[in-house]
Design an enzyme around this catalytic site. Structure first.
Site, PDB file in Angstrom:
ATOM      1  N   LYS A 168       0.989  -1.073   0.094  1.00  0.00           N
ATOM      2  CA  LYS A 168       0.018  -0.001   0.143  1.00  0.00           C
ATOM      3  C   LYS A 168       0.795   1.246   0.010  1.00  0.00           C
ATOM      4  O   LYS A 168       0.463   2.271  -0.763  1.00  0.00           O
ATOM      5  CB  LYS A 168      -0.909  -0.134   1.165  1.00  0.00           C
ATOM      6  CG  LYS A 168      -2.138  -0.748   1.302  1.00  0.00           C
ATOM      7  CD  LYS A 168      -3.064  -0.629   2.428  1.00  0.00           C
ATOM      8  CE  LYS A 168      -4.417  -1.427   2.104  1.00  0.00           C
ATOM      9  NZ  LYS A 168      -5.219  -1.218   3.320  1.00  0.00           N
ATOM     10  N   ASP A 216      -8.243   2.730   3.620  1.00  0.00           N
ATOM     11  CA  ASP A 216      -8.977   1.785   3.849  1.00  0.00           C
ATOM     12  C   ASP A 216      -9.634   0.994   2.733  1.00  0.00           C
ATOM     13  O   ASP A 216     -10.142   1.908   1.959  1.00  0.00           O
ATOM     14  CB  ASP A 216     -10.202   1.789   5.059  1.00  0.00           C
ATOM     15  CG  ASP A 216     -10.562   0.319   5.531  1.00  0.00           C
ATOM     16  OD1 ASP A 216      -9.496  -0.277   6.376  1.00  0.00           O
ATOM     17  OD2 ASP A 216     -11.585   0.106   5.634  1.00  0.00           O
ATOM     18  N   SER A 217      -9.304  -0.199   2.402  1.00  0.00           N
ATOM     19  CA  SER A 217      -9.940  -0.553   1.126  1.00  0.00           C
ATOM     20  C   SER A 217     -10.350  -2.010   1.258  1.00  0.00           C
ATOM     21  O   SER A 217      -9.922  -2.835   2.167  1.00  0.00           O
ATOM     22  CB  SER A 217      -8.679  -0.510  -0.048  1.00  0.00           C
ATOM     23  OG  SER A 217      -7.458  -1.059   0.494  1.00  0.00           O
ATOM     24  N   GLY A 245      -3.315  -9.724  -2.389  1.00  0.00           N
ATOM     25  CA  GLY A 245      -4.885  -9.830  -1.666  1.00  0.00           C
ATOM     26  C   GLY A 245      -5.649 -10.351  -2.919  1.00  0.00           C
ATOM     27  O   GLY A 245      -5.194 -11.402  -3.373  1.00  0.00           O
ATOM     28  N   LYS A 283      -1.326  -1.053 -13.298  1.00  0.00           N
ATOM     29  CA  LYS A 283      -2.470  -0.986 -12.181  1.00  0.00           C
ATOM     30  C   LYS A 283      -2.696   0.507 -11.578  1.00  0.00           C
ATOM     31  O   LYS A 283      -3.611   0.866 -11.078  1.00  0.00           O
ATOM     32  CB  LYS A 283      -1.871  -2.115 -11.293  1.00  0.00           C
ATOM     33  CG  LYS A 283      -2.917  -2.089  -9.983  1.00  0.00           C
ATOM     34  CD  LYS A 283      -2.573  -2.991  -9.041  1.00  0.00           C
ATOM     35  CE  LYS A 283      -3.181  -3.278  -7.766  1.00  0.00           C
ATOM     36  NZ  LYS A 283      -2.887  -3.867  -6.572  1.00  0.00           N
ATOM     37  N   HIS A 334      -8.314   1.737  -7.706  1.00  0.00           N
ATOM     38  CA  HIS A 334      -9.283   2.229  -6.825  1.00  0.00           C
ATOM     39  C   HIS A 334      -8.569   3.174  -5.985  1.00  0.00           C
ATOM     40  O   HIS A 334      -8.779   4.157  -5.781  1.00  0.00           O
ATOM     41  CB  HIS A 334     -10.239   1.179  -6.148  1.00  0.00           C
ATOM     42  CG  HIS A 334      -9.116   0.335  -5.414  1.00  0.00           C
ATOM     43  ND1 HIS A 334      -8.160  -0.669  -6.108  1.00  0.00           N
ATOM     44  CD2 HIS A 334      -8.967  -0.262  -4.187  1.00  0.00           C
ATOM     45  CE1 HIS A 334      -7.565  -1.536  -5.524  1.00  0.00           C
ATOM     46  NE2 HIS A 334      -7.963  -1.192  -3.998  1.00  0.00           N
ATOM     47  N   ARG A 335      -7.289   2.745  -5.786  1.00  0.00           N
ATOM     48  CA  ARG A 335      -6.344   3.540  -4.691  1.00  0.00           C
ATOM     49  C   ARG A 335      -5.852   4.782  -5.501  1.00  0.00           C
ATOM     50  O   ARG A 335      -5.841   6.082  -5.270  1.00  0.00           O
ATOM     51  CB  ARG A 335      -5.079   2.722  -4.197  1.00  0.00           C
ATOM     52  CG  ARG A 335      -4.320   3.654  -3.148  1.00  0.00           C
ATOM     53  CD  ARG A 335      -3.373   2.615  -2.523  1.00  0.00           C
ATOM     54  NE  ARG A 335      -4.436   1.552  -1.551  1.00  0.00           N
ATOM     55  CZ  ARG A 335      -4.323   0.221  -1.873  1.00  0.00           C
ATOM     56  NH1 ARG A 335      -3.650  -0.143  -2.714  1.00  0.00           N
ATOM     57  NH2 ARG A 335      -4.984  -0.372  -1.266  1.00  0.00           N
TER      58      ARG A 335
END
Length: 197
Positions: free
Chosen positions: A13, A71-72, A155, A177, A182-183
């Site tokens: 992350k 938070d994902s 993940g 990516k 999403h990040r």
């Protein structure tokens, strides 16, 4: 260059956040590298927003420095949005990526088509020492395939094919990516919020 403390110890992350924050003149360091004593932050919120805020707030209060927290998780339509905030511990407290992926595949075993629709969600909270708080949410739509494919990522990445692609997140390069994740979308939204400050 401003140093921001990441409320995470997850190197994956932090690497993703750093790759995007560098261009804004910000250096992201982990809570460990910042010398934050180990203490557990209870992630018992019902939404990504609640958990992201709890993490950022706890580290900012402990250090007095600007803190960023993410938070994902993965939300699967057929499972009513599960695993959601429980993505990291979907298969139980002692789980790992493999066990989480196995549980997801088992639950989707006989599902096809739209029942395999899913989205990754990331909520990033940036808290400044004066209490100013920026919250950004990003989503990446896609679907879950039948078996893990690809060596990159972490993940649920080996099971998730983003919309418009025929490869999983784990088959994409880091650059690919980071352009659509999403990040990345949450960080782009955060950039807009920072520009408006």
């Amino acid at each position: 260059m401003e140093t921001i403390i990441a409320a995470s110890s997850n190197p994956h992350k932090i690497k993703e956040i750093q790759a995007i924050m560098t261009k804004y003149g910000m250096k992201v360091i982990s809570r460990d590298d910042a010398g934050v004593p180990p203490f557990e932050i209870k992630e018992d919120g019902e939404t990504f927003e609640e958990n992201s805020y709890k993490k950022a707030s706890a580290i900012m209060q402990a250090t007095g420095k600007t803190t960023i927290a993410d938070d994902s998780g993965l939300m699967v339509e057929y499972l009513g949005g599960a695993p959601g905030v429980y993505s990291a511990r979907f298969a139980g407290e002692e789980c790992n990526d493999q066990k989480n992926n196995e549980k997801l595949l088992t639950l989707l075993k006989n599902q096809v088509g739209d029942d395999r629709k899913a989205k990754f969600v990331s909520v990033i909270t940036l808290i400044f020492p004066d209490g100013e708080t920026l919250v950004a949410r990003g989503e990446c739509e896609g679907r879950i395939i039948g078996a893990p494919t690809g060596e990159n990522g972490f993940g649920y990445d080996p099971l998730f094919v983003p919309a418009g692609y025929d490869r999983t997140f784990a088959q994409l390069t880091e650059e690919e990516k980071n352009a659509i994740s999403h990040r990345a979308k949450a960080l782009a939204k955060l950039e807009e919020l920072m520009a408006e400050r």
